[in-house]
Write a protein that holds these residues in place. Structure first.
Motif, PDB file in Angstrom:
ATOM      1  N   VAL A  69     -13.344  -2.755   6.675  1.00 63.66           N
ATOM      2  CA  VAL A  69     -13.824  -2.625   5.373  1.00 63.66           C
ATOM      3  C   VAL A  69     -13.733  -1.183   4.416  1.00 63.66           C
ATOM      4  CG1 VAL A  69     -16.015  -2.883   3.813  1.00 63.66           C
ATOM      5  CG2 VAL A  69     -15.585  -4.166   6.134  1.00 63.66           C
ATOM      6  N   TYR A  70     -12.996  -1.350   3.360  1.00 59.97           N
ATOM      7  CA  TYR A  70     -12.821  -0.105   2.664  1.00 59.97           C
ATOM      8  C   TYR A  70     -13.527  -0.285   1.198  1.00 59.97           C
ATOM      9  CZ  TYR A  70      -8.426   0.377   5.258  1.00 59.97           C
ATOM     10  OH  TYR A  70      -7.734   0.737   6.668  1.00 59.97           O
ATOM     11  N   ILE A  71     -14.506   0.692   0.903  1.00 58.55           N
ATOM     12  CA  ILE A  71     -15.201   0.954  -0.060  1.00 58.55           C
ATOM     13  C   ILE A  71     -14.473   1.794  -1.034  1.00 58.55           C
ATOM     14  CG2 ILE A  71     -17.400   1.472  -1.302  1.00 58.55           C
ATOM     15  CD1 ILE A  71     -18.716   1.081   1.442  1.00 58.55           C
ATOM     16  N   ASN A  72     -13.876   1.185  -2.211  1.00 52.95           N
ATOM     17  CA  ASN A  72     -13.151   2.248  -3.076  1.00 52.95           C
ATOM     18  C   ASN A  72     -14.086   3.068  -4.038  1.00 52.95           C
ATOM     19  OD1 ASN A  72     -11.264   3.485  -4.533  1.00 52.95           O
ATOM     20  ND2 ASN A  72      -9.884   1.526  -5.186  1.00 52.95           N
ATOM     21  N   VAL A  73     -14.475   3.986  -3.571  1.00 56.91           N
ATOM     22  CA  VAL A  73     -15.295   4.798  -4.314  1.00 56.91           C
ATOM     23  C   VAL A  73     -14.734   5.597  -5.511  1.00 56.91           C
ATOM     24  CG1 VAL A  73     -16.788   6.946  -4.539  1.00 56.91           C
ATOM     25  CG2 VAL A  73     -16.864   5.820  -2.402  1.00 56.91           C
ATOM     26  N   TRP A  74     -13.447   5.991  -5.147  1.00 59.17           N
ATOM     27  CA  TRP A  74     -12.652   6.344  -6.409  1.00 59.17           C
ATOM     28  C   TRP A  74     -12.389   5.418  -7.463  1.00 59.17           C
ATOM     29  CZ3 TRP A  74      -7.822   5.214  -8.693  1.00 59.17           C
ATOM     30  CH2 TRP A  74      -7.521   6.330  -9.334  1.00 59.17           C
ATOM     31  N   HIS A 119     -12.863  12.871  -8.791  1.00 58.47           N
ATOM     32  CA  HIS A 119     -12.127  13.173  -7.906  1.00 58.47           C
ATOM     33  C   HIS A 119     -12.968  13.161  -6.535  1.00 58.47           C
ATOM     34  CE1 HIS A 119      -9.149  15.004 -10.400  1.00 58.47           C
ATOM     35  NE2 HIS A 119     -10.158  15.622 -11.153  1.00 58.47           N
ATOM     36  N   ALA A 120     -13.317  11.866  -6.153  1.00 52.46           N
ATOM     37  CA  ALA A 120     -14.321  11.446  -5.028  1.00 52.46           C
ATOM     38  C   ALA A 120     -13.471  12.264  -3.846  1.00 52.46           C
ATOM     39  CB  ALA A 120     -14.414  10.149  -4.682  1.00 52.46           C
ATOM     40  N   PRO A 121     -14.113  13.158  -3.049  1.00 51.34           N
ATOM     41  CA  PRO A 121     -13.399  13.937  -1.767  1.00 51.34           C
ATOM     42  C   PRO A 121     -13.091  12.889  -0.932  1.00 51.34           C
ATOM     43  CG  PRO A 121     -15.742  14.871  -2.210  1.00 51.34           C
ATOM     44  CD  PRO A 121     -15.482  13.567  -3.376  1.00 51.34           C
ATOM     45  N   VAL A 122     -13.713  11.822  -0.531  1.00 54.12           N
ATOM     46  CA  VAL A 122     -13.282  10.761   0.344  1.00 54.12           C
ATOM     47  C   VAL A 122     -13.263   9.452  -0.281  1.00 54.12           C
ATOM     48  CG1 VAL A 122     -13.622   9.923   2.660  1.00 54.12           C
ATOM     49  CG2 VAL A 122     -14.393  11.921   2.197  1.00 54.12           C
ATOM     50  N   PRO A 123     -12.124   9.158  -0.854  1.00 55.63           N
ATOM     51  CA  PRO A 123     -12.285   8.137  -1.986  1.00 55.63           C
ATOM     52  C   PRO A 123     -12.409   6.860  -1.519  1.00 55.63           C
ATOM     53  CG  PRO A 123     -10.102   8.716  -1.378  1.00 55.63           C
ATOM     54  CD  PRO A 123     -10.750   9.712  -0.682  1.00 55.63           C
ATOM     55  N   LEU A 124     -12.033   6.356  -0.209  1.00 56.20           N
ATOM     56  CA  LEU A 124     -12.292   5.266   0.419  1.00 56.20           C
ATOM     57  C   LEU A 124     -13.403   5.322   1.521  1.00 56.20           C
ATOM     58  CD1 LEU A 124      -8.496   4.276   0.734  1.00 56.20           C
ATOM     59  CD2 LEU A 124     -10.274   3.650  -0.740  1.00 56.20           C
ATOM     60  N   LEU A 125     -14.239   6.203   1.516  1.00 55.32           N
ATOM     61  CA  LEU A 125     -15.083   6.572   2.435  1.00 55.32           C
ATOM     62  C   LEU A 125     -14.551   6.538   3.708  1.00 55.32           C
ATOM     63  CD1 LEU A 125     -18.386   4.946   1.098  1.00 55.32           C
ATOM     64  CD2 LEU A 125     -17.506   7.224   0.798  1.00 55.32           C
ATOM     65  N   ILE A 126     -15.155   6.642   4.886  1.00 54.95           N
ATOM     66  CA  ILE A 126     -14.517   6.224   6.280  1.00 54.95           C
ATOM     67  C   ILE A 126     -14.638   4.638   6.324  1.00 54.95           C
ATOM     68  CG2 ILE A 126     -14.762   6.486   8.572  1.00 54.95           C
ATOM     69  CD1 ILE A 126     -15.819   9.421   8.183  1.00 54.95           C
ATOM     70  N   PRO A 127     -13.550   4.075   6.794  1.00 59.54           N
ATOM     71  CA  PRO A 127     -13.544   2.553   6.765  1.00 59.54           C
ATOM     72  C   PRO A 127     -14.563   2.012   7.732  1.00 59.54           C
ATOM     73  CG  PRO A 127     -11.345   3.249   6.787  1.00 59.54           C
ATOM     74  CD  PRO A 127     -12.342   4.722   6.967  1.00 59.54           C
ATOM     75  N   ILE A 185       0.700  -1.073   0.040  1.00 59.28           N
ATOM     76  CA  ILE A 185      -0.044   0.059  -0.056  1.00 59.28           C
ATOM     77  C   ILE A 185       0.897   1.231  -0.073  1.00 59.28           C
ATOM     78  CG2 ILE A 185      -1.708   1.230   1.222  1.00 59.28           C
ATOM     79  CD1 ILE A 185      -2.581  -1.634   0.155  1.00 59.28           C
ATOM     80  N   GLY A 186       0.754   1.858  -1.249  1.00 56.91           N
ATOM     81  CA  GLY A 186       1.601   3.076  -1.212  1.00 56.91           C
ATOM     82  C   GLY A 186       1.094   4.205  -0.653  1.00 56.91           C
ATOM     83  N   THR A 187       1.472   5.552  -0.887  1.00 62.86           N
ATOM     84  CA  THR A 187       1.082   6.628  -0.439  1.00 62.86           C
ATOM     85  C   THR A 187      -0.345   7.361  -0.741  1.00 62.86           C
ATOM     86  OG1 THR A 187       2.126   8.060  -2.145  1.00 62.86           O
ATOM     87  CG2 THR A 187       3.610   7.720  -0.139  1.00 62.86           C
ATOM     88  N   LEU A 188      -0.569   6.630  -1.909  1.00 63.38           N
ATOM     89  CA  LEU A 188      -1.985   6.870  -2.289  1.00 63.38           C
ATOM     90  C   LEU A 188      -2.872   5.490  -2.104  1.00 63.38           C
ATOM     91  CD1 LEU A 188      -1.277   9.170  -5.269  1.00 63.38           C
ATOM     92  CD2 LEU A 188      -2.078   9.890  -3.019  1.00 63.38           C
ATOM     93  N   PRO A 189      -3.400   5.409  -1.008  1.00 60.13           N
ATOM     94  CA  PRO A 189      -3.976   3.868  -1.007  1.00 60.13           C
ATOM     95  C   PRO A 189      -4.953   3.601  -2.008  1.00 60.13           C
ATOM     96  CG  PRO A 189      -3.697   5.018   1.116  1.00 60.13           C
ATOM     97  CD  PRO A 189      -3.387   5.863   0.051  1.00 60.13           C
ATOM     98  N   HIS A 190      -5.879   4.535  -2.535  1.00 60.77           N
ATOM     99  CA  HIS A 190      -7.006   4.151  -3.207  1.00 60.77           C
ATOM    100  C   HIS A 190      -6.672   3.877  -4.715  1.00 60.77           C
ATOM    101  CE1 HIS A 190      -5.591   8.282  -3.765  1.00 60.77           C
ATOM    102  NE2 HIS A 190      -6.281   8.406  -4.943  1.00 60.77           N
ATOM    103  N   ARG A 191      -5.359   4.217  -5.077  1.00 59.30           N
ATOM    104  CA  ARG A 191      -4.687   3.650  -6.375  1.00 59.30           C
ATOM    105  C   ARG A 191      -4.086   2.391  -6.047  1.00 59.30           C
ATOM    106  NH1 ARG A 191      -4.300   7.353 -10.506  1.00 59.30           N
ATOM    107  NH2 ARG A 191      -4.931   9.573 -10.025  1.00 59.30           N
TER     108      ARG A 191
END
Length: 499
Positions: free
Chosen positions: A391-396, A363-371, A47-53
């Motif tokens: 649980v992470y929802i990857n909206v982005w 550019h979803a403001p909260v890309p993973l929502l709140i876990p 998991i890098g500095t941009l987790p959604h990616r």
């Protein structure tokens, strides 16, 4: 979420020192696919500095429902609208709790707020109170006079720079105007210090940096003591005391005004909460600690998402001059020759709303929502999901999925123009930048009102040009991961007053 290099080396050393230990058996559960993991740290190194990616890249290989092991915490990553729909429609109660990180626990001083309280009677009562008394459409509309005044100040500030031929740091101006709007809505006044800078703005930055920061306790509960050694616990504690003192002062000031009858009829959030505390309406026990926690939710939730979205809106328009021309033409035709942009005008700007929606998609403001965190075992997508899994929802990732969106990486506001276009309450979860299910963002109306009104004024009053020598292709689109996905480089533009 990404590990500091020194911490990574330390954990890798532990991993290889224990490499011969037997792995725990998975039992008879049919678990989702998982990438290979290392002992101890699991998949943290992936998991890098941009987790959604990072999650998106892993999901392309391991599927739309994937189980990672982030340290010792089993973590589910969901990256398809079908699985999200099953999760938030069929099993919504099981997935309604939110993981409460160490940073939130310390900064809130253990108090129960709206964003992180576990699903149950207290949360239901608190959400009902906030929606009815603080964030209803009527309440949002009643605060329009504040938006009018703050946007007028913003326009005058930009006009002065325009007359002098100066570029403006639009990212900074958007942060300032949003901070002022939120401060006035929440506590009834701007949070300006003696130097003219926002007192809240500085604290807000500390909080936004703290929330996503790496904590041993969050990923290795048995190593939580290391947060003391790294100084993270001390940093959080100092921030908590600073925030507590700020709200203590604000509450006392408003409490005195409430007692002596000096409040105006245009009450703000804190006045309403203090009134509810004194009268006991709704049968809800509001301690001062809970009031502080609710106020913090309002500040953080209302500021960062709005600023981030407006910043990306203007960036995308500068990269796409044809879209800029089209949306400005609409805005100016609707407003005409009036001396101000009226909120009723904004409601007629259909294409502007499409531009904002397309920005929220990309550019979803909260890309993973709140876990979230499972309150029991569940079956999802044919797999068994363990109790207490994060649980992470990857909206982005979903909102950029080419299987869901044609030309998914392109900025095309027209995709939202037809009558059947999805909206922010999309029941199929193709587009849900404000979340969904029971935990959908309670402040959605407040954020939309701010974003639409500020953006309409920027587009009406000024034409915008990039600094000399810079083209739309040169714009830095780099992201910075925080509580929201920030634009890493500030947007600096030359405003030209529209006459």
């Amino acid at each position: 979420m990404s590990l500091h290099p020194i911490l990574l080396v330390f954990l890798l050393f532990l991993s290889f020192a224990l490499i011969l230990r037997k792995r725990a058996r998975g039992g008879n559960l049919r678990l989702p696919p998982s990438p290979p993991k290392l002992p101890i740290i699991g998949n943290l190194h992936q998991i890098g500095t941009l987790p959604h990616r990072s999650f998106q890249a892993l999901s392309k290989k391991y599927g739309p429902i994937m189980l990672l092991h982030l340290g010792s915490v089993p973590s589910l990553v969901v990256s398809s609208p079908e699985i999200v729909k099953e999760m938030l429609k069929t099993h919504d109660i099981i997935f309604s709790n939110r993981a409460r990180p160490m940073s939130v626990d310390i900064i809130l001083n253990g108090q129960e707020d709206l964003a992180f309280s576990p699903y149950g009677e207290y949360w239901r009562q608190l959400r009902k109170l906030c929606v009815q008394e603080l964030l209803s459409l009527h309440r949002v509309q009643s605060l329009q006079f504040q938006r009018d005044e703050e946007v007028d100040r913003l326009v005058k500030k930009i006009r002065r720079s325009s007359l002098q031929g100066e570029t403006v740091n639009l990212s900074e101006l958007l942060l300032d105007v949003t901070n002022d709007m939120v401060c006035r809505a929440v506590i009834g006044e701007r949070c300006e210090g003696e130097d003219g800078k926002s007192k809240w703005g500085e604290m807000s930055r500390k909080i936004l940096l703290a929330f996503p920061a790496f904590s041993f306790r969050d990923y290795f509960p048995n190593l939580g003591w290391m947060d003391n050694l790294t100084g993270f616990t001390g940093t959080l504690t100092r921030t908590s005391k600073e925030v507590d003192a700020f709200f203590e002062q604000v509450i006392e000031k408003r409490r005195v005004l409430l007692t002596d009858g000096s409040l105006s009829s245009k009450r703000n959030f804190i006045d309403i909460l203090l009134h509810l505390k004194e009268t006991g309406l709704h049968g809800f026990d509001l301690s001062y600690g809970r009031i502080k926690a609710i106020l913090l939710d309002m500040f953080v939730g209302s500021t960062d998402t709005s600023v981030t979205t407006m910043d990306w809106v203007m960036t995308e328009l500068m990269k796409n001059p044809k879209v800029m021309k089209k949306v400005q033409k609409e805005v100016r035709q609707v407003v005409g020759k009036k001396s101000k942009v009226d909120v009723n005008d904004v409601n007629k700007m259909g294409y502007l709303k499409c531009v904002i929606k397309e920005t929220l998609r990309l550019h979803a403001p909260v890309p993973l929502l709140i876990p979230r965190e499972t309150s029991a075992t569940a079956t999802l997508g044919g797999y068994d999901i363990p109790h207490k899994a994060r649980v992470y929802i990857n909206v982005w990732g979903i909102q950029r999925d080419p299987k869901v969106w044609p030309n998914a990486e392109d900025f095309i506001p027209e995709r939202f123009e037809n009558d059947n276009a999805v909206d922010s309450l999309d029941q199929d979860f193709h587009f849900f930048p404000f979340g969904g299910g029971r935990r959908i963002c309670a402040g959605m109306s407040f954020a939309q009102a701010t974003i639409e009104y500020v953006t309409a004024n920027l587009l009406y009053w000024f034409n915008w040009e990039l600094p000399t020598g810079v083209t739309g292709k040169d714009l830095d689109m780099s992201e910075a991961f925080g509580l929201t996905i920030l634009k890493e480089a500030p947007l600096c533009l030359l405003p030209i007053e529209y006459i």
